[in-house]
Each structure stands twice: as structure tokens, then as C-alpha cells.
Design a protein around this motif. Structure first.
Motif, PDB file in Angstrom:
ATOM      1  N   LEU A   1      -4.083   0.802 -10.103  1.00  0.00           N
ATOM      2  CA  LEU A   1      -4.791   0.054  -9.067  1.00  0.00           C
ATOM      3  C   LEU A   1      -4.862  -1.429  -9.407  1.00  0.00           C
ATOM      4  CD1 LEU A   1      -6.431   0.217  -6.453  1.00  0.00           C
ATOM      5  CD2 LEU A   1      -8.469   0.638  -7.835  1.00  0.00           C
ATOM      6  N   ILE A   2      -5.126  -1.739 -10.672  1.00  0.00           N
ATOM      7  CA  ILE A   2      -5.168  -3.144 -11.084  1.00  0.00           C
ATOM      8  C   ILE A   2      -3.787  -3.784 -10.941  1.00  0.00           C
ATOM      9  CG2 ILE A   2      -5.554  -4.687 -13.045  1.00  0.00           C
ATOM     10  CD1 ILE A   2      -7.678  -2.719 -14.015  1.00  0.00           C
TER      11      ILE A   2
ATOM     12  N   PHE B   1       0.823  -1.204   0.000  1.00  0.00           N
ATOM     13  CA  PHE B   1       0.000   0.000   0.000  1.00  0.00           C
ATOM     14  C   PHE B   1       0.856   1.253   0.000  1.00  0.00           C
ATOM     15  CE2 PHE B   1      -2.227   3.319   2.436  1.00  0.00           C
ATOM     16  CZ  PHE B   1      -3.330   3.511   1.603  1.00  0.00           C
TER      17      PHE B   1
ATOM     18  N   ARG C   1       0.924  -7.244  -9.372  1.00  0.00           N
ATOM     19  CA  ARG C   1       2.138  -7.280  -8.554  1.00  0.00           C
ATOM     20  C   ARG C   1       2.089  -8.374  -7.479  1.00  0.00           C
ATOM     21  NH1 ARG C   1       4.644  -4.573  -4.231  1.00  0.00           N
ATOM     22  NH2 ARG C   1       6.797  -3.959  -4.694  1.00  0.00           N
ATOM     23  N   PRO C   2       0.976  -8.507  -6.715  1.00  0.00           N
ATOM     24  CA  PRO C   2       0.953  -9.626  -5.752  1.00  0.00           C
ATOM     25  C   PRO C   2       1.066 -10.992  -6.424  1.00  0.00           C
ATOM     26  CG  PRO C   2      -0.722  -8.006  -5.198  1.00  0.00           C
ATOM     27  CD  PRO C   2      -0.187  -7.625  -6.531  1.00  0.00           C
TER      28      PRO C   2
ATOM     29  N   PHE D   1      -1.224  -2.908  -8.862  1.00  0.00           N
ATOM     30  CA  PHE D   1      -0.770  -3.087  -7.478  1.00  0.00           C
ATOM     31  C   PHE D   1      -1.688  -3.995  -6.678  1.00  0.00           C
ATOM     32  CE2 PHE D   1       1.673   0.698  -8.517  1.00  0.00           C
ATOM     33  CZ  PHE D   1       2.876   0.441  -7.895  1.00  0.00           C
ATOM     34  N   SER D   2      -2.908  -4.190  -7.122  1.00  0.00           N
ATOM     35  CA  SER D   2      -3.815  -5.050  -6.369  1.00  0.00           C
ATOM     36  C   SER D   2      -3.868  -6.472  -6.903  1.00  0.00           C
ATOM     37  CB  SER D   2      -5.235  -4.461  -6.384  1.00  0.00           C
ATOM     38  OG  SER D   2      -5.713  -4.356  -7.724  1.00  0.00           O
ATOM     39  N   CYS D   3      -3.540  -6.661  -8.190  1.00  0.00           N
ATOM     40  CA  CYS D   3      -3.653  -7.997  -8.789  1.00  0.00           C
ATOM     41  C   CYS D   3      -2.335  -8.481  -9.388  1.00  0.00           C
ATOM     42  CB  CYS D   3      -4.750  -7.999  -9.865  1.00  0.00           C
ATOM     43  SG  CYS D   3      -6.385  -7.564  -9.246  1.00  0.00           S
TER      44      CYS D   3
ATOM     45  N   TYR E   1       2.270   1.749  -3.412  1.00  0.00           N
ATOM     46  CA  TYR E   1       1.235   2.268  -4.305  1.00  0.00           C
ATOM     47  C   TYR E   1       0.978   3.752  -4.051  1.00  0.00           C
ATOM     48  CZ  TYR E   1      -3.438   3.197  -6.103  1.00  0.00           C
ATOM     49  OH  TYR E   1      -4.507   3.758  -6.740  1.00  0.00           O
TER      50      TYR E   1
END
Length: 520
Positions: A480-481, A93, A487-488, A483-485, A96
């Protein structure tokens, strides 16, 4: 002077202990973020007064107590960090927030707890307001899905269909028809039908039109005239009904001369001229003008064309609030196949009257299987019309306006022709009526029906609202897509690959140790 060589200075050596350099810092040496030394300068009077009143102490103590308040787990990211990011690993977070393009997210890195909470509340309010405005825009587009606007390009009148010109007499009943003793005898005996009574007693208008010239080309158009019954059961004569004639601006000319004794004896005798669309049945609400006998009338038309764009084809009739020309079927026997609201209301009236009285009135749009009402059923028809006017039953007819239609506004110029001489027309009798209907201009105004809110305008509205409140864009959505999907997922795959390599190395080492056997 000879150059004396200068001896080079000895090389300096710097001893660097790389082990101490690479060793991580101790936790007690970590410095907090954005901690600046207070400048040594003169303090202002306000600062000294606040310090004397202990306002600063209260502020510092209150802020410390506020920072010590426990936060829920889902708001744990709002707690400020007391290190510079080198001793602890940064969360996803925080990474980001450092790289995000949305306004205000960079405050979450290196700020105090109360600053984080304040900005989080502001961001939540901005998101909420933008969501409310987007919902309001969608609701407005559903309530008013179409908009009418004037096209910048004017349309030539030569491309606009000429309207139907219907001529009716003021006296609807002929004295000759009433003097027909056979008809009177049938009525007294009760053998005459309602349809026969209308046809025998009606005053014909087409025989009274002596001259008809179309588009001022000396072309006789008497063969294009046809009798027509209006919805209020009047026999008239119409020109260009259910036809597709075009005119530039010359129009049509009529000369009417009546020899009927009823018209000659009446001082107020004359004709009614009705202007309507070519496929529309005239009724009592059709625009009209009175032309008295012994006069010359010029009716100047101004057409307005209403069309629709292809964007409306994807909407339902309830959303666009209109019907296409061939979308709804009407009675094909008496009404043209093109949809018209007046024709639809007339058909709905006949259907409701057939359900109430078991028959339909004569000269009205009806199916072939429907019987025509007789004189004994006239009272039922009269009562039905009275109840319909009071109750407004035609509201349930589902007769929406047409999406494509032509509207005609007109002005008239009437003057008496008694004593005037015309070279083309010899007779100057006071029973004569000269009529000319034409366009007053060579250009017509075209109106288009288009969809108010489509996917392209919605994207613009959504982008404008979110950009105004949050500074959000497509790049922000991609961030947002990512860093939320993305990258993890990549991190998880990398960890799995590292673990797989470690297990593989362990297996290879164990197998080699077994192959070598025990050492001597």
C-alpha cells in the motif's frame, strides 16, 4: 547399400508487415474481459423453466439498469471496464488490485459493477470490524493493564523473608498499673496525659518470654525481641519487626511463662499471636491465633511471594493500580521506609485526625511537628473514628496495594501440655505456653505482576485481527505504501526528467540552428 543424399527442402519465408503488427488496435475490436462463449450442450429443466417464466429476462434487465446507475466520483473505480486492458491504460488502482495480497482486491479487475460494489461493501465491513476489535482490545488493556499469573518455577522458602511474629496479651491493662497511686492522683487532678496513662497501665509482654530460639540452632534471640504498640493501642512484643531474617523451615520457638496476677486469676488467660510482614504495623485486622495458657502451639506457615516485572515500570500508578516499595513516602519515624497499604492507611488516619482535632492519637504514625492528643481531646478522636467508619473517608487516602509483598497463610495445632515432660524445658506449670512458628514446606509459590498489554502483544493482537478479517500483513502495508507513495513519486520524477530532456533537446536544436545561420 550406399547412402543416397537427401536434398534439403527449400527454406520457407514468412512475410510479416511489422507496421500492421505494431499499429494499436481499433476501439471497435476491443473485447470485454472475462467474456466466455456459452457452451453448446443440453439445457437443464431448471434453466428452461426459468427461461419460460421470464426470470432470466428480469434478472438481465435489472442488472443492466443497476449498471447504468450513476456512481459518485469517489466511487468511480467500481465501474466495470468494457475492454481487455490493451486499448486503455490501466490505472494505478487496478495494478495494485492485481498485485495486492489482501483478500478480495483482485475482484475489482475484470468483474462486473455489481460484483465490485458487493466486494467493496464486504471489504469495508471487514475493515470496520477489525477497527472495532482493535479499539476494544486497547480499552480492555487500559482498564486491566496488569495480570497476575503463577510462575512455573517455585521459590525456596530460604529466600523468602520470615514474617514478624507479634505476641499480645488478652489482658491489655495491668492491675499493678492501676494500683499506682501516683497515676490515679494525676488522673483525678487532670494532670495525666493520654500517653502516660497508656504506658503506665499497659501490661508488658516481652518480660514474660523466657526462652527464644531462632532456627532451632540453640541461638538465643531474646535480644531481637522489642516492644511494639499496635494501631489499636495495645502493647505487645514482636520478633523480626523491621528486620530481614531468613529461615529454611525450622522457624522460631518461644516459651512464655507469666507471673502476672491478672493472668493467673483469669481462666481464659492466654496470648494472641499475630503473623504479618516484617515492615507492617499490626492492627485489628491482622491475622491472629489464640493460644491459651498451659498449651503447646505449632503454627505452620505457607508463604506466597508477590513480585513485579520490569515491564510495569513504564506504567503510572493509576494504570498498574499499585505502588512500588519506595515510590511513596511514609512517615519515617514510626513506619519503615518500605511502602505498605496498612501503614499508608494508618498515616492517612493520623493526617485526617490532625486536620479535624488538631492533634494525633498517641502511638500512631505522626510527624514530629504534630502534637499528641490529651485526655480532653479523646472525645474528638472517638467521634472522628465513628464518622470515618460511617462515611468511609479512607477511600480518599490514595493508598493503593503494594506491587511487591509477601502473604502468609497459616494453620495451627494446639494441645495442652499439662503433665508432659520436656527434656529441654524443666518447668511444667499450667501457666506456661510453648509456641513454635515455622514453614510447613521448603518451597514457596511466587506470583508475578506483569503488563497484560505491551507493544509486542499489541502487534500480535492487531496482526491476528487484521489477518482474520482481511488477510492483511506487513507485506500488504508495504504494498500500500509503495503504490500510494513510492510509485506515483517515481512516475512523477520520470515524467519531469523526460520533459527536462525534451526541453534540453529543443534548446540545443535552437542554438545549433542559430550558430549555422540562414541557409544559402
Amino acid at each position: 547399400m550406399s547412402d543416397v543424399p537427401v536434398e534439403d527442402s527449400p527454406t520457407r519465408f514468412y512475410l510479416v508487415n511489422f507496421e500492421d503488427y505494431l499499429r494499436p488496435k481499433l476501439p471497435n475490436k476491443c473485447q470485454p474481459l472475462q467474456r466466455f462463449e456459452q457452451p453448446n450442450g443440453r439445457t437443464t429443466n431448471l434453466y428452461r423453466n426459468l427461461k419460460r417464466l421470464k426470470v432470466l429476462r428480469w434478472y438481465n434487465s435489472a442488472s443492466k439498469r443497476f449498471e447504468q446507475l450513476p456512481l459518485p466520483k469517489f466511487l468511480g473505480f467500481l465501474r466495470a471496464r468494457n475492454d481487455d486492458g490493451l486499448c486503455k491504460r490501466k490505472t494505478g488502482f487496478e495494478i495494485y488490485c492485481e498485485m495486492a495480497s489482501i483478500h478480495g482486491f483482485h475482484i475489482f479487475v475484470g468483474a462486473k459493477t455489481w460484483q465490485r460494489i458487493l466486494w467493496w461493501l464486504l471489504i469495508c465491513n471487514a475493515v470496520l470490524l477489525s477497527f472495532i476489535l482493535v479499539i476494544m482490545s486497547l480499552s480492555m488493556s487500559k482498564e486491566t493493564p496488569t495480570i497476575r499469573f503463577i510462575d512455573s518455577k517455585m521459590k525456596p522458602t530460604a529466600e523468602v523473608p520470615f514474617p514478624a511474629v507479634t505476641i499480645c496479651g488478652l489482658n491489655t491493662i495491668s492491675m499493678k498499673g492501676l494500683q499506682n497511686w501516683e497515676l490515679v492522683e494525676k488522673v483525678t487532678k487532670g494532670n495525666a496525659s493520654w500517653l502516660e496513662l497508656l504506658e503506665d497501665s499497659a501490661l508488658p509482654i516481652c518480660p514474660q518470654i523466657r526462652i527464644c530460639e531462632w532456627d532451632n540452632r540453640m541461638v538465643n534471640c531474646l535480644d531481637k525481641l522489642q516492644p511494639i504498640w499496635t494501631l489499636d493501642q495495645r502493647l505487645c512484643c514482636t520478633f523480626n519487626y523491621n528486620q530481614q531474617l531468613f529461615s529454611s523451615h525450622l522457624g522460631v520457638c518461644f516459651v512464655l511463662k507469666s507471673n502476672d496476677t491478672d493472668l493467673q486469676s483469669s481462666k481464659s488467660a492466654g496470648f494472641e499471636v499475630l503473623i504479618h510482614e516484617a515492615h507492617e504495623m499490626p492492627n485489628g485486622a491482622t491475622p491472629r491465633i489464640l493460644v491459651p495458657r498451659g498449651s503447646e502451639a505449632h503454627i505452620m506457615l505457607r508463604p506466597y511471594v508477590n513480585r513485579f516485572t520490569t515491564n510495569m515500570e513504564g506504567l503510572s500508578p493509576q494504570k498498574r493500580d499499585c505502588y512500588f516499595p519506595t515510590e511513596r513516602r511514609l512517615v519515617p519515624s514510626d513506619i519503615s521506609s518500605a511502602y505498605n497499604q496498612v501503614n499508608c492507611l494508618a498515616q492517612c488516619r493520623s493526617e485526617n485526625m490532625f486536620k479535624a482535632c488538631g492533634c494525633a492519637p498517641p502511638k500512631s504514625p505522626l510527624e514530629k511537628s504534630w502534637p499528641i492528643c490529651e485526655l480532653k481531646q479523646m472525645q474528638c478522636v472517638i467521634d472522628f473514628d465513628h464518622d470515618e467508619i460511617i462515611g468511609g473517608e479512607q477511600k480518599n487516602c490514595d493508598c493503593l496495594p503494594p506491587c511487591e509483598f509477601n502473604r502468609y497463610e497459616f494453620q495451627s495445632d494446639i494441645r495442652f501440655i499439662k503433665g508432659m515432660i520436656n527434656t529441654s524445658i524443666v518447668s511444667t506449670s499450667n501457666q506456661e505456653v510453648r509456641l513454635r512458628v515455622y514453614y510447613d514446606s521448603a518451597i514457596a509459590e511466587e506470583l508475578l505482576l506483569d503488563v497484560y498489554e505491551n507493544w509486542l502483544t499489541f502487534i500480535g493482537t492487531f496482526g491476528g485481527i487484521t489477518g482474520l478479517f482481511m488477510g492483511c500483513s506487513f507485506v500488504s502495508v508495504f504494498e500500500l505504501i509503495f503504490f500510494s507513495c513510492v510509485r506515483p513519486t517515481c512516475n512523477w520524477l520520470t515524467r519531469q526528467q523526460i520533459l527536462w530532456r525534451r526541453r534540453r533537446i529543443q534548446r540545443v536544436g535552437n542554438t545549433e540552428a542559430r550558430s549555422l545561420g540562414p541557409a544559402n
